[in-house]
Design a protein around this motif. Sequence first.
Motif, PDB file in Angstrom:
ATOM      1  N   ILE A   1       4.764  16.915  -0.736  1.00  0.00           N
ATOM      2  CA  ILE A   1       4.057  15.961  -1.581  1.00  0.00           C
ATOM      3  C   ILE A   1       3.732  16.673  -2.882  1.00  0.00           C
ATOM      4  O   ILE A   1       2.957  17.631  -2.889  1.00  0.00           O
ATOM      5  N   GLU A   2       4.332  16.213  -3.969  1.00  0.00           N
ATOM      6  CA  GLU A   2       4.150  16.810  -5.297  1.00  0.00           C
ATOM      7  C   GLU A   2       4.373  18.324  -5.263  1.00  0.00           C
ATOM      8  O   GLU A   2       3.538  19.106  -5.702  1.00  0.00           O
ATOM      9  N   SER A   3       5.488  18.744  -4.705  1.00  0.00           N
ATOM     10  CA  SER A   3       5.945  20.139  -4.625  1.00  0.00           C
ATOM     11  C   SER A   3       5.050  21.026  -3.776  1.00  0.00           C
ATOM     12  O   SER A   3       5.097  22.246  -3.909  1.00  0.00           O
ATOM     13  N   GLN A   4       4.242  20.464  -2.913  1.00  0.00           N
ATOM     14  CA  GLN A   4       3.409  21.250  -2.010  1.00  0.00           C
ATOM     15  C   GLN A   4       3.765  20.913  -0.575  1.00  0.00           C
ATOM     16  O   GLN A   4       3.994  19.746  -0.244  1.00  0.00           O
TER      17      GLN A   4
ATOM     18  N   ARG B   1       0.806  -1.218   0.000  1.00  0.00           N
ATOM     19  CA  ARG B   1       0.000   0.000   0.000  1.00  0.00           C
ATOM     20  C   ARG B   1       0.842   1.272   0.000  1.00  0.00           C
ATOM     21  O   ARG B   1       0.328   2.350  -0.289  1.00  0.00           O
ATOM     22  N   LEU B   2       2.102   1.196   0.340  1.00  0.00           N
ATOM     23  CA  LEU B   2       2.966   2.384   0.389  1.00  0.00           C
ATOM     24  C   LEU B   2       3.486   2.668  -1.013  1.00  0.00           C
ATOM     25  O   LEU B   2       4.533   2.186  -1.415  1.00  0.00           O
ATOM     26  N   ASN B   3       2.744   3.468  -1.781  1.00  0.00           N
ATOM     27  CA  ASN B   3       3.084   3.669  -3.183  1.00  0.00           C
ATOM     28  C   ASN B   3       3.418   5.119  -3.533  1.00  0.00           C
ATOM     29  O   ASN B   3       3.535   5.449  -4.698  1.00  0.00           O
ATOM     30  N   ASN B   4       3.565   5.992  -2.553  1.00  0.00           N
ATOM     31  CA  ASN B   4       3.933   7.387  -2.783  1.00  0.00           C
ATOM     32  C   ASN B   4       5.215   7.712  -2.037  1.00  0.00           C
ATOM     33  O   ASN B   4       5.355   7.365  -0.864  1.00  0.00           O
ATOM     34  N   ARG B   5       6.122   8.389  -2.724  1.00  0.00           N
ATOM     35  CA  ARG B   5       7.397   8.796  -2.109  1.00  0.00           C
ATOM     36  C   ARG B   5       7.248  10.249  -1.687  1.00  0.00           C
ATOM     37  O   ARG B   5       6.987  11.118  -2.518  1.00  0.00           O
ATOM     38  N   ILE B   6       7.389  10.521  -0.386  1.00  0.00           N
ATOM     39  CA  ILE B   6       7.270  11.892   0.104  1.00  0.00           C
ATOM     40  C   ILE B   6       8.564  12.301   0.797  1.00  0.00           C
ATOM     41  O   ILE B   6       9.325  11.465   1.260  1.00  0.00           O
TER      42      ILE B   6
ATOM     43  N   LYS C   1      -4.755  12.041   5.160  1.00  0.00           N
ATOM     44  CA  LYS C   1      -4.297  11.030   6.111  1.00  0.00           C
ATOM     45  C   LYS C   1      -3.170  10.292   5.418  1.00  0.00           C
ATOM     46  O   LYS C   1      -3.334   9.789   4.302  1.00  0.00           O
ATOM     47  N   ILE C   2      -2.033  10.225   6.068  1.00  0.00           N
ATOM     48  CA  ILE C   2      -0.842   9.622   5.485  1.00  0.00           C
ATOM     49  C   ILE C   2      -0.420   8.456   6.380  1.00  0.00           C
ATOM     50  O   ILE C   2      -0.236   8.641   7.585  1.00  0.00           O
ATOM     51  N   ILE C   3      -0.292   7.287   5.783  1.00  0.00           N
ATOM     52  CA  ILE C   3       0.113   6.102   6.539  1.00  0.00           C
ATOM     53  C   ILE C   3       1.540   5.754   6.151  1.00  0.00           C
ATOM     54  O   ILE C   3       1.857   5.636   4.968  1.00  0.00           O
TER      55      ILE C   3
ATOM     56  N   ALA D   1       4.820   6.210   1.540  1.00  0.00           N
ATOM     57  CA  ALA D   1       3.578   6.479   2.259  1.00  0.00           C
ATOM     58  C   ALA D   1       2.362   6.110   1.423  1.00  0.00           C
ATOM     59  O   ALA D   1       2.426   6.048   0.203  1.00  0.00           O
ATOM     60  N   ASN D   2       1.271   5.883   2.108  1.00  0.00           N
ATOM     61  CA  ASN D   2      -0.042   5.732   1.495  1.00  0.00           C
ATOM     62  C   ASN D   2      -0.809   7.013   1.822  1.00  0.00           C
ATOM     63  O   ASN D   2      -1.000   7.344   2.986  1.00  0.00           O
ATOM     64  N   ILE D   3      -1.243   7.756   0.806  1.00  0.00           N
ATOM     65  CA  ILE D   3      -1.889   9.049   0.997  1.00  0.00           C
ATOM     66  C   ILE D   3      -3.381   8.910   0.712  1.00  0.00           C
ATOM     67  O   ILE D   3      -3.778   8.464  -0.365  1.00  0.00           O
TER      68      ILE D   3
END
Length: 113
Positions: free
Chosen positions: A84-87, A12-17, A67-69, A43-45
């Motif tokens: 997250i995505e430049s924000q 489920r952790l498919n986003n790099r922050i 919510k970030i896991i 993270a999972n966002i």
Amino acid sequence: MYKRNEQDLSSRLNNRIEVRRKEKINTSLGVSYQEVFYKKIWANIIPLTSLIKNGQGETEYSQNRLKIIIRKTKDIQTTDLLIIESQKYEIESIIPNFNLKDRLEIRASLKVE
């Protein structure tokens, strides 16, 4: 055939922050704070809410909450910033998951004027 478990965190952790930390620096004008890169995490966002409100002086702003896991770690602080995505998202709270002790839930918000 392999059946994927819903509790499996790694799938489920498919986003790099990016995590940034405020570091104290001494300048000629006194003490100041500067954002520095701390580390990257998976993270999972999950989007929670997105509100558009009226601000002061006839301005509108939107407030996005997530919510970030993430995997359980001891070095994330509520004063850190998440990119997250430049924000930039500010951490509102860090909540440990008491049922599955391998993860943390972070509530974060972005305020854009």
